[in-house]
Design an enzyme around this catalytic site. Sequence first.
Site, PDB file in Angstrom:
ATOM      1  N   HIS A   1       0.101   7.657   6.014  1.00 18.25           N
ATOM      2  CA  HIS A   1       1.354   7.373   5.313  1.00 18.25           C
ATOM      3  C   HIS A   1       2.302   8.566   5.394  1.00 18.25           C
ATOM      4  O   HIS A   1       1.872   9.725   5.469  1.00 18.25           O
ATOM      5  CB  HIS A   1       1.072   7.030   3.842  1.00 18.25           C
ATOM      6  CG  HIS A   1       0.382   5.723   3.656  1.00 18.25           C
ATOM      7  ND1 HIS A   1       0.977   4.633   3.059  1.00 18.25           N
ATOM      8  CD2 HIS A   1      -0.859   5.306   4.004  1.00 18.25           C
ATOM      9  CE1 HIS A   1       0.133   3.617   3.033  1.00 18.25           C
ATOM     10  NE2 HIS A   1      -0.987   4.005   3.608  1.00 18.25           N
TER      11      HIS A   1
ATOM     12  N   ARG B   1     -22.481  14.695  -9.134  1.00 17.24           N
ATOM     13  CA  ARG B   1     -21.998  15.045 -10.477  1.00 17.24           C
ATOM     14  C   ARG B   1     -20.674  14.372 -10.808  1.00 17.24           C
ATOM     15  O   ARG B   1     -20.389  14.100 -11.969  1.00 17.24           O
ATOM     16  CB  ARG B   1     -21.868  16.569 -10.604  1.00 17.24           C
ATOM     17  CG  ARG B   1     -23.211  17.285 -10.624  1.00 17.24           C
ATOM     18  CD  ARG B   1     -23.080  18.735 -11.059  1.00 17.24           C
ATOM     19  NE  ARG B   1     -24.403  19.342 -11.216  1.00 17.24           N
ATOM     20  CZ  ARG B   1     -25.042  19.973 -10.242  1.00 17.24           C
ATOM     21  NH1 ARG B   1     -24.484  20.087  -9.045  1.00 17.24           N
ATOM     22  NH2 ARG B   1     -26.229  20.501 -10.453  1.00 17.24           N
TER      23      ARG B   1
ATOM     24  N   GLU C   1       0.858  -1.181   0.000  1.00 18.05           N
ATOM     25  CA  GLU C   1       0.000   0.000   0.000  1.00 18.05           C
ATOM     26  C   GLU C   1       0.895   1.232   0.000  1.00 18.05           C
ATOM     27  O   GLU C   1       1.372   1.673   1.039  1.00 18.05           O
ATOM     28  CB  GLU C   1      -0.909  -0.033   1.230  1.00 18.05           C
ATOM     29  CG  GLU C   1      -2.011   0.990   1.233  1.00 18.05           C
ATOM     30  CD  GLU C   1      -2.920   0.873   2.439  1.00 18.05           C
ATOM     31  OE1 GLU C   1      -3.655   1.827   2.719  1.00 18.05           O
ATOM     32  OE2 GLU C   1      -2.877  -0.181   3.117  1.00 18.05           O
TER      33      GLU C   1
ATOM     34  N   ASN D   1     -12.736   5.480   2.497  1.00 16.14           N
ATOM     35  CA  ASN D   1     -11.619   6.041   3.255  1.00 16.14           C
ATOM     36  C   ASN D   1     -10.447   6.367   2.337  1.00 16.14           C
ATOM     37  O   ASN D   1     -10.104   5.591   1.456  1.00 16.14           O
ATOM     38  CB  ASN D   1     -11.178   5.058   4.343  1.00 16.14           C
ATOM     39  CG  ASN D   1     -12.255   4.882   5.399  1.00 16.14           C
ATOM     40  OD1 ASN D   1     -12.371   5.681   6.322  1.00 16.14           O
ATOM     41  ND2 ASN D   1     -13.068   3.855   5.246  1.00 16.14           N
ATOM     42  N   ALA D   2      -9.808   7.519   2.582  1.00 18.96           N
ATOM     43  CA  ALA D   2      -8.662   7.978   1.806  1.00 18.96           C
ATOM     44  C   ALA D   2      -9.011   8.091   0.327  1.00 18.96           C
ATOM     45  O   ALA D   2      -8.255   7.681  -0.554  1.00 18.96           O
ATOM     46  CB  ALA D   2      -7.454   7.060   2.006  1.00 18.96           C
TER      47      ALA D   2
ATOM     48  N   ASP E   1      -8.036  -4.157   8.212  1.00 25.32           N
ATOM     49  CA  ASP E   1      -7.081  -3.046   8.261  1.00 25.32           C
ATOM     50  C   ASP E   1      -6.436  -2.969   9.640  1.00 25.32           C
ATOM     51  O   ASP E   1      -6.097  -1.888  10.130  1.00 25.32           O
ATOM     52  CB  ASP E   1      -7.764  -1.720   7.914  1.00 25.32           C
ATOM     53  CG  ASP E   1      -6.768  -0.638   7.497  1.00 25.32           C
ATOM     54  OD1 ASP E   1      -5.701  -0.992   6.958  1.00 25.32           O
ATOM     55  OD2 ASP E   1      -7.040   0.554   7.721  1.00 25.32           O
TER      56      ASP E   1
ATOM     57  N   LEU F   1      -7.643   8.506  11.252  1.00 24.55           N
ATOM     58  CA  LEU F   1      -7.629   7.101  11.643  1.00 24.55           C
ATOM     59  C   LEU F   1      -6.312   6.457  11.221  1.00 24.55           C
ATOM     60  O   LEU F   1      -5.814   6.696  10.118  1.00 24.55           O
ATOM     61  CB  LEU F   1      -8.796   6.357  11.003  1.00 24.55           C
ATOM     62  CG  LEU F   1     -10.195   6.755  11.504  1.00 24.55           C
ATOM     63  CD1 LEU F   1     -11.274   6.130  10.636  1.00 24.55           C
ATOM     64  CD2 LEU F   1     -10.385   6.336  12.949  1.00 24.55           C
ATOM     65  N   ALA F   2      -5.748   5.646  12.092  1.00 22.47           N
ATOM     66  CA  ALA F   2      -4.492   4.938  11.815  1.00 22.47           C
ATOM     67  C   ALA F   2      -4.766   3.439  11.824  1.00 22.47           C
ATOM     68  O   ALA F   2      -4.324   2.705  12.702  1.00 22.47           O
ATOM     69  CB  ALA F   2      -3.432   5.311  12.839  1.00 22.47           C
TER      70      ALA F   2
ATOM     71  N   HIS G   1      -6.211   5.367  -1.702  1.00 23.78           N
ATOM     72  CA  HIS G   1      -5.487   6.577  -1.289  1.00 23.78           C
ATOM     73  C   HIS G   1      -5.400   7.516  -2.488  1.00 23.78           C
ATOM     74  O   HIS G   1      -4.315   7.889  -2.935  1.00 23.78           O
ATOM     75  CB  HIS G   1      -4.102   6.222  -0.746  1.00 23.78           C
ATOM     76  CG  HIS G   1      -4.152   5.658   0.637  1.00 23.78           C
ATOM     77  ND1 HIS G   1      -4.177   6.435   1.761  1.00 23.78           N
ATOM     78  CD2 HIS G   1      -4.214   4.362   1.074  1.00 23.78           C
ATOM     79  CE1 HIS G   1      -4.245   5.660   2.839  1.00 23.78           C
ATOM     80  NE2 HIS G   1      -4.275   4.402   2.448  1.00 23.78           N
TER      81      HIS G   1
END
EC number: 3.5.1.25
Length: 442
Positions: free
Chosen positions: A160, A254, A148, A246-247, A327, A364-365, A222
């Site tokens: 990151h 639209r 990732e 997320n990310a 995760d 969030l980690a 991401h």
Amino acid sequence: MPTSTASTSNGRSDGLLRFTNCQALLPDGTLPADITTYSLHVDPAVGKIIDGQSAFFDAHAAFTHTIDLEGDYLVPGFIDVQINGGYGVDFSELDEASPAQADKKYLAGLDRFATRILETGVTSFVPTIITQKSDAYRKASSLGWHCEGPFLSPHKKGAHCSSLIRIAASGVSSLEEVYGSGPSGLDMDGAVKLLTLAPEVEGILPSIPSLTSRGVTVSIGHTASDIDTALAAKEAGARFITHLFNAMGSFNHRDPGVIGLLGDSETDLETTLPTSHSTPRKGEPARAPTRKPRPYYGLIADGFHSHPCSVRMAYSAHPAGCVLVSDAMPWMDPNKPDGVYPWRDGQEVEKQGNKVTLKGTDTLAGSVVPLSDCVTNLARYAAVPLHTAAYCASSTPALMLGIADRKGFLRPGCDADLVVLDKRTGEVKQTWVAGKLAWSRK
């Protein structure tokens, strides 16, 4: 608890197993019509599910142990395709101060993790490595990885490290510089199995066909990608979305961004459950798809990464593509108290219950919720039966990874990786690996 009784036939004692009286998750996603007449047969000597009739009548084998599951669920072992660590083990952490001991220490940690994770029903996993220095990706190259980063959007980097995020100016050659090539990196049977990439990053979109031709599963994640770039990535061969919602950019009617891929028109039914396959009429040739199917997508059903209503909305839009992921981070451990813990690059994280953030922020980690809890959560959030939610943690990940011929299904020839779930609570009661009991709650 399940009970086991010994029986013999024809005077033989081959050690074959027969699981009975269970709500077994069938390959088409349903349960047996009558659990009292259903049985699953396993040969622990080869670690495979076998055809019981063929074994008995053709090979004259005997089922020496009958395991009565007393109405509990029997599902394929869970497959976690996005897991960063747990029980104090960080898959991205390498001991650079002591290179001579690094591999030994790392493998010891991986073994420790693999033993503990069985209590969550996970029997297979793809260790996830987040953004690292290029040489770090290749130091543990024989295990099979989900990488990732570092080819991510700097605007959607999450936890990151900013200084390590990069572009692929030389296309696939830039990726080879980071992950390596050949058996230890990007190759047909190489160590890298899954790559999370932002398709809008320079050099990534044109690299996708080369990556998929090598057997690498490309995932969109991401990313600040718009819908057009996301569609282009899907058509180029990307078949997964990393932790949906997320990310990535928020949904807009639209320009729905990556999330909009769940609403793309679908011409190839590869990702649908077997019960919903449509077949051509007699004499009518099969129509070749003109577009790639909607991608699979990872969901972290922990109640923090996505609101339960969002989880239900995603599942309702594309149930066949749902892949539950944990995760999970090194702090996933029921014995670990809340508090502040050091992380790499001088960062600290704060654990509060099942929520982990970078200290002093709302970022969030990762998570500390086991995949088994994600299964029960999905059943509750999306109002689906437990066995349907379990399909998203076992069968759908196997389909996404292209290993459904040997993992993720209760059918002859597949690995006998099995999980017994309590019929009332959904809790993991037993985990079997290759036909042998590997963990039991009792």
